[in-house]
Design a protein around this motif. Structure first.
Motif, PDB file in Angstrom:
ATOM      1  N   MET A 177       0.829  -1.204   0.000  1.00 26.11           N
ATOM      2  CA  MET A 177       0.000   0.000   0.000  1.00 26.11           C
ATOM      3  C   MET A 177       0.867   1.258   0.000  1.00 26.11           C
ATOM      4  O   MET A 177       0.572   2.235  -0.699  1.00 26.11           O
ATOM      5  N   ALA A 178       1.950   1.221   0.778  1.00 24.58           N
ATOM      6  CA  ALA A 178       2.834   2.385   0.861  1.00 24.58           C
ATOM      7  C   ALA A 178       3.548   2.647  -0.460  1.00 24.58           C
ATOM      8  O   ALA A 178       3.966   3.790  -0.742  1.00 24.58           O
ATOM      9  N   ALA A 179       3.688   1.613  -1.285  1.00 20.94           N
ATOM     10  CA  ALA A 179       4.386   1.765  -2.567  1.00 20.94           C
ATOM     11  C   ALA A 179       3.495   2.351  -3.654  1.00 20.94           C
ATOM     12  O   ALA A 179       3.997   2.743  -4.718  1.00 20.94           O
ATOM     13  N   VAL A 180       2.198   2.428  -3.407  1.00 22.34           N
ATOM     14  CA  VAL A 180       1.270   2.901  -4.446  1.00 22.34           C
ATOM     15  C   VAL A 180       1.614   4.292  -4.973  1.00 22.34           C
ATOM     16  O   VAL A 180       1.623   4.510  -6.193  1.00 22.34           O
ATOM     17  N   PRO A 181       1.903   5.299  -4.113  1.00 24.01           N
ATOM     18  CA  PRO A 181       2.233   6.622  -4.676  1.00 24.01           C
ATOM     19  C   PRO A 181       3.411   6.598  -5.629  1.00 24.01           C
ATOM     20  O   PRO A 181       3.457   7.363  -6.596  1.00 24.01           O
ATOM     21  N   PHE A 182       4.358   5.690  -5.381  1.00 23.49           N
ATOM     22  CA  PHE A 182       5.539   5.619  -6.242  1.00 23.49           C
ATOM     23  C   PHE A 182       5.264   4.806  -7.500  1.00 23.49           C
ATOM     24  O   PHE A 182       5.920   5.003  -8.529  1.00 23.49           O
ATOM     25  N   ALA A 183       4.270   3.904  -7.438  1.00 26.15           N
ATOM     26  CA  ALA A 183       3.799   3.244  -8.657  1.00 26.15           C
ATOM     27  C   ALA A 183       3.051   4.246  -9.528  1.00 26.15           C
ATOM     28  O   ALA A 183       3.183   4.250 -10.759  1.00 26.15           O
ATOM     29  N   VAL A 184       2.267   5.106  -8.890  1.00 23.01           N
ATOM     30  CA  VAL A 184       1.557   6.167  -9.615  1.00 23.01           C
ATOM     31  C   VAL A 184       2.540   7.064 -10.360  1.00 23.01           C
ATOM     32  O   VAL A 184       2.248   7.551 -11.461  1.00 23.01           O
ATOM     33  N   TRP A 185       3.725   7.251  -9.785  1.00 21.68           N
ATOM     34  CA  TRP A 185       4.721   8.137 -10.392  1.00 21.68           C
ATOM     35  C   TRP A 185       5.138   7.674 -11.788  1.00 21.68           C
ATOM     36  O   TRP A 185       5.590   8.466 -12.600  1.00 21.68           O
ATOM     37  N   PHE A 186       4.968   6.377 -12.081  1.00 17.33           N
ATOM     38  CA  PHE A 186       5.275   5.873 -13.421  1.00 17.33           C
ATOM     39  C   PHE A 186       4.348   6.473 -14.481  1.00 17.33           C
ATOM     40  O   PHE A 186       4.671   6.453 -15.672  1.00 17.33           O
TER      41      PHE A 186
END
Length: 467
Positions: A212-221
């Protein structure tokens, strides 16, 4: 005669329908963009996300945590871009999402959506500018990072001032170079890829909370791909060109995201790139050495990627500011268009000054997360606008139609997942974001709702496209 006045007043920034085109009082945006330019803008807006930012996700979720987070995020963006293409071709307006929401839900929701877009597009450039400074400092340590970040911001504000034709050509060239850099990275890294690096140790070192915490950085793609819609008024044929540019760009970015994530984690210890703004050169340096040609080459290509995104997002931020000022939400002077270059110069300057101020804080991850909050709110409101317009205006001309209601429903559900993930893992950034929204709402009810232009006048451009 009435339609003629509407068309004129739509294009001219001071609301005066009596002055002829090309005068100092009434310059307007010019139609110069073709599908290849929209592809370059869509990819260029985002491509820096392949070169930096995403690797912070390794630090909170590990490689598999980020990879798992990337799956629903990718599905969301695919479905959203399909929905967004319908909106953008039906309402080809420089305001993009603010225009869709206003037409669907009224002035306040149009304003709130526009402000969400501005939060996204004003906080994303500082993160990119900081990465540009870091990349240049990595290659030439004698050059300090922060002054370079600020100087790059100023440079791309100036390039945008020269007009959309110049800006679009520049964006196309640097996007092609940055894309080629990712291809070179893939060919250089693939022979050294080891699945053992991805399977040694716990697959989810931080559990599902890390996913869940990684989602913002996945969005960054993919963050900011929707900015291409704000160039709709500058397209030669927006109703045909926008889907081509958007869908082609989405396909390109989807492939890049998964290739970059897995190859980086498969050639080096992922802990080395969890808190740096240049993960690809660092990963390659573990194989080829710090001063090797390939590391320097990818560093240079990464710089082009960052430049493409900074330049493209500056375009988006300025067009959104310009469109909201032209609509009457923001002060009138921000709708001024330079009579020679046909660029929204005052909107460029204001969004640039705010972006430089945020850059000086040096908080890359915080800027990324605040930008994500703005983007997700923008996505929600845009999807709601699609549902409302389908019910409210079934006869609206829609050159591109999404599979309704299946695709929009899937997109909304995935947007909920993204929002929950960001909210529960980024409390401090959420606090700052809520303060920004509170200030924006207070402004609207005190000043921003006093001089909103009439609905028919604002959307007169559609008469030309239907003619």
């Amino acid at each position: 005669m009435i339609h003629l006045k509407i068309k004129r007043r739509f294009f001219y920034d001071n609301g005066d329908s009596t002055s002829p085109p090309g005068t100092n009082g009434n310059p307007h945006l010019s139609r110069v963009l073709k599908p290849i330019h929209l592809w370059a803008l869509a990819v260029g807006l985002v491509i820096s996300g392949d070169y930096f930012g995403w690797s912070y996700g390794f630090g909170v979720g590990g490689p598999w945590g980020l990879a798992i987070a990337l799956i629903p995020v990718t599905l969301f963006y695919v479905t959203f871009i399909l929905c967004y293409s319908e909106l953008a071709t039906a309402i080809p307006h420089a305001g993009g999402p603010s225009a869709y929401a206003r037409r669907a839900m009224g002035p306040f929701m149009g304003y709130l959506t526009g402000m969400s877009c501005l939060i996204e597009f004003i906080f994303a450039p500082p993160a990119v500018a900081l990465a540009i400074g870091s990349y240049i400092h990595f290659v030439v340590p004698a050059i300090p990072a922060m002054p370079t970040s600020v100087a790059s911001f100023i440079l791309f504000i100036f390039i945008n001032y020269l007009g959309m034709k110049t800006s679009a050509t520049f964006e196309l060239i640097i996007t092609i170079i940055a894309s080629a850099g990712l291809v070179v990275f893939a060919f250089a890294a693939a022979p050294h890829f080891s699945m053992a690096r991805l399977t040694t140790g716990p697959l989810l070192p931080f559990g599902w909370t890390g996913v869940m915490a990684a989602v913002p950085f996945a969005v960054w793609f993919y963050l900011a791909i929707e900015g291409g819609a704000m160039a709709a008024e500058e397209c030669v044929n927006p109703q045909k060109d926008i889907p081509k540019g958007f869908l082609g760009g989405m396909g390109t970015l989807l492939v890049m995201a998964f290739v970059v994530l897995f190859l980086t984690a498969g050639i080096a210890d992922y802990n080395l790139v969890t808190s740096v703004d240049f993960p690809l050169p660092i990963a390659l340096a573990q194989i080829f050495g710090d001063g090797s040609f390939i590391v320097i080459l990818i560093s240079g290509a990464g710089l082009f990627g960052l430049v493409a995104s900074l330049h493209g997002i500056v375009i988006g931020a300025s067009r959104q500011t310009y469109a909201m000022a032209r609509s009457g939400y923001l002060p009138k002077f921000l709708a001024y268009v330079d009579p020679k270059h046909h660029s929204p110069v005052m909107a460029l300057l204001l969004s640039g000054v705010i972006g430089i101020a945020v850059t000086l804080t040096g908080l890359t991850a915080m800027a990324i997360t605040i930008s994500c909050f703005g983007s997700i709110m923008l996505y929600f409101l845009s999807l709601i606008s699609l549902f409302v317009l389908r019910a409210k205006e079934p006869s609206l001309k829609r050159p591109f139609r999404v599979w309704y209601p299946v695709v929009p429903i899937v997109s909304v559900l995935l947007a909920v997942f993204c929002l929950i993930s960001v909210v529960i893992t980024a409390v401090q950034a959420l606090e700052y974001t809520l303060i920004i929204y509170a200030i924006a709402i207070v402004y609207y009810f005190i000043w921003g709702n006093k001089k909103i232009r009439p609905f028919d006048e604002e959307f007169g451009i559609l008469d030309e496209l239907d003619a």
